[in-house]
Design a protein around this motif. Structure first.
Motif, mmCIF file in Angstrom:
data_model
loop_
_atom_site.group_PDB
_atom_site.id
_atom_site.type_symbol
_atom_site.label_atom_id
_atom_site.label_comp_id
_atom_site.label_asym_id
_atom_site.label_seq_id
_atom_site.Cartn_x
_atom_site.Cartn_y
_atom_site.Cartn_z
ATOM 1 N N LEU A 20 39.150 58.537 -41.707
ATOM 2 C CA LEU A 20 40.588 58.729 -41.572
ATOM 3 C C LEU A 20 40.961 59.453 -40.282
ATOM 4 N N PRO A 21 40.321 60.569 -39.928
ATOM 5 C CA PRO A 21 40.681 61.220 -38.662
ATOM 6 C C PRO A 21 40.422 60.322 -37.447
ATOM 7 N N VAL A 22 39.364 59.539 -37.497
ATOM 8 C CA VAL A 22 39.074 58.633 -36.380
ATOM 9 C C VAL A 22 40.163 57.576 -36.276
ATOM 10 N N ALA A 23 40.558 57.023 -37.410
ATOM 11 C CA ALA A 23 41.604 56.004 -37.408
ATOM 12 C C ALA A 23 42.928 56.569 -36.913
ATOM 13 N N LEU A 24 43.256 57.776 -37.329
ATOM 14 C CA LEU A 24 44.521 58.374 -36.922
ATOM 15 C C LEU A 24 44.531 58.755 -35.446
ATOM 16 N N CYS A 25 43.401 59.071 -34.888
ATOM 17 C CA CYS A 25 43.329 59.539 -33.512
ATOM 18 C C CYS A 25 42.895 58.463 -32.535
ATOM 19 N N SER A 26 42.641 57.270 -33.002
ATOM 20 C CA SER A 26 42.085 56.256 -32.118
ATOM 21 C C SER A 26 43.008 55.950 -30.938
ATOM 22 N N ARG A 27 44.301 56.084 -31.108
ATOM 23 C CA ARG A 27 45.228 55.815 -30.005
ATOM 24 C C ARG A 27 45.057 56.865 -28.911
ATOM 25 N N VAL A 28 44.675 58.064 -29.283
ATOM 26 C CA VAL A 28 44.475 59.118 -28.305
ATOM 27 C C VAL A 28 43.075 59.032 -27.714
ATOM 28 N N VAL A 29 42.090 58.792 -28.559
ATOM 29 C CA VAL A 29 40.703 58.773 -28.124
ATOM 30 C C VAL A 29 40.394 57.539 -27.284
ATOM 31 N N PHE A 30 40.997 56.418 -27.642
ATOM 32 C CA PHE A 30 40.698 55.158 -26.956
ATOM 33 C C PHE A 30 41.982 54.542 -26.383
ATOM 34 N N PRO A 31 42.524 55.077 -25.309
ATOM 35 C CA PRO A 31 43.787 54.557 -24.770
ATOM 36 C C PRO A 31 43.576 53.304 -23.916
ATOM 37 N N THR A 32 42.920 52.285 -24.479
ATOM 38 C CA THR A 32 42.624 51.089 -23.710
ATOM 39 C C THR A 32 43.878 50.312 -23.342
ATOM 40 N N ASP A 33 44.935 50.421 -24.146
ATOM 41 C CA ASP A 33 46.141 49.668 -23.854
ATOM 42 C C ASP A 33 46.726 50.075 -22.500
ATOM 43 N N ALA A 34 46.855 51.349 -22.240
ATOM 44 C CA ALA A 34 47.413 51.811 -20.963
ATOM 45 C C ALA A 34 46.468 51.472 -19.820
ATOM 46 N N ASN A 35 45.179 51.650 -20.042
ATOM 47 C CA ASN A 35 44.216 51.319 -18.994
ATOM 48 C C ASN A 35 44.195 49.827 -18.709
ATOM 49 N N LEU A 36 44.288 49.011 -19.740
ATOM 50 C CA LEU A 36 44.289 47.561 -19.550
ATOM 51 C C LEU A 36 45.523 47.130 -18.766
ATOM 52 N N ILE A 37 46.667 47.666 -19.120
ATOM 53 C CA ILE A 37 47.894 47.336 -18.390
ATOM 54 C C ILE A 37 47.749 47.750 -16.928
ATOM 55 N N ASP A 38 47.273 48.947 -16.692
ATOM 56 C CA ASP A 38 47.113 49.444 -15.328
ATOM 57 C C ASP A 38 46.142 48.571 -14.533
ATOM 58 N N ARG A 39 44.969 48.312 -15.106
ATOM 59 C CA ARG A 39 43.958 47.499 -14.403
ATOM 60 C C ARG A 39 44.467 46.088 -14.145
ATOM 61 N N THR A 40 45.130 45.519 -15.115
ATOM 62 C CA THR A 40 45.620 44.147 -14.983
ATOM 63 C C THR A 40 46.745 44.066 -13.960
ATOM 64 N N CYS A 41 47.679 44.992 -14.031
ATOM 65 C CA CYS A 41 48.832 44.959 -13.126
ATOM 66 C C CYS A 41 48.439 45.220 -11.671
ATOM 67 N N LYS A 42 47.342 45.929 -11.456
ATOM 68 C CA LYS A 42 46.876 46.158 -10.088
ATOM 69 C C LYS A 42 46.444 44.859 -9.405
ATOM 70 N N GLN A 43 46.249 43.811 -10.200
ATOM 71 C CA GLN A 43 45.828 42.520 -9.656
ATOM 72 C C GLN A 43 47.001 41.560 -9.466
ATOM 73 N N THR A 44 48.211 42.081 -9.524
ATOM 74 C CA THR A 44 49.407 41.245 -9.394
ATOM 75 C C THR A 44 50.160 41.604 -8.118
ATOM 76 N N PRO A 45 51.084 40.736 -7.697
ATOM 77 C CA PRO A 45 51.837 41.023 -6.467
ATOM 78 C C PRO A 45 52.900 42.105 -6.608
ATOM 79 N N ASN A 46 53.199 42.525 -7.832
ATOM 80 C CA ASN A 46 54.245 43.525 -8.031
ATOM 81 C C ASN A 46 53.834 44.455 -9.174
ATOM 82 N N TYR A 47 53.037 45.451 -8.824
ATOM 83 C CA TYR A 47 52.479 46.377 -9.815
ATOM 84 C C TYR A 47 53.578 47.042 -10.642
ATOM 85 N N ALA A 48 54.595 47.580 -9.998
ATOM 86 C CA ALA A 48 55.639 48.320 -10.717
ATOM 87 C C ALA A 48 56.381 47.423 -11.701
ATOM 88 N N LEU A 49 56.720 46.218 -11.289
ATOM 89 C CA LEU A 49 57.406 45.283 -12.182
ATOM 90 C C LEU A 49 56.506 44.912 -13.356
#
Length: 176
Positions: A20-49
């Motif tokens: 239960l604690p792992v499940a509740l904290c997984s968004r904090v422990v494993f922030p892959t969503d923000a990292n994936l967005i950042d890594r992916t957007c760096k490969q586009t012509p308009n990072y901020a957009l």
């Protein structure tokens, strides 16, 4: 009997105490969503957009790269539909405007053919179709803009569609 019930409760509940604690904290422990967005957007012509568009959609927090592409294609569809509605409104005021009529055909193509092509490309694992559909959508927006001899009433709309379609195409290219 009492001992067997207690033992059963202990066996069943003990894993919950640890998981239960792992499940509740997984968004904090494993922030892959923000990292994936950042890594992916760096490969586009308009990072901020790219980042702002994806972070504005709650689906992005659980999406893989293809899912991020689908989100951007949905944005292209929304912006293209808005542009088409604006064109139809302007055509009521200026029914003979050939540039507007051409733009209506271009945006019909985007909404009816190119967006579905890109959505299927991302969803079915064929990113080449997604890239082609979004490159073509960006081209249709440019062609619409170029059709006006003078000031276009659609400049902001055309730029918005072009730019987000270019970002979606770049994301598709990362999947090739």
């Amino acid at each position: 009997m009492k001992n067997s019930t207690s033992l059963l409760q202990l066996v069943c509940c003990t894993p919950l105490v640890f998981l239960l604690p792992v499940a509740l904290c997984s968004r904090v422990v494993f922030p892959t969503d923000a990292n994936l967005i950042d890594r992916t957007c760096k490969q586009t012509p308009n990072y901020a957009l790219c980042v702002s568009s994806l972070k504005s959609d709650p689906r992005s927090s659980t999406a893989d790269v293809s899912g991020l592409g689908v989100i951007l294609v949905d944005i292209v569809k929304t912006k293209s539909t808005d542009t088409l509605n604006k064109i139809n409104s302007l055509l009521k005021q200026r029914p003979g405007d050939q540039a507007l009529k051409s733009c209506a055909r271009f945006y019909d193509t985007v909404v009816e053919a190119l967006v579905p092509e890109a959505q299927q490309g991302f969803s079915l694992g064929n990113p080449k179709f997604a890239e082609q559909g979004m490159n073509d959508a960006a081209g249709e927006a440019e062609t619409c803009e170029d059709g006006f001899s003078g000031k276009s009433p659609l400049t902001d709309n055309n730029k918005a569609v072009h730019d987000i379609a270019a970002v979606a195409a770049a994301i598709a290219r990362t999947l090739l």
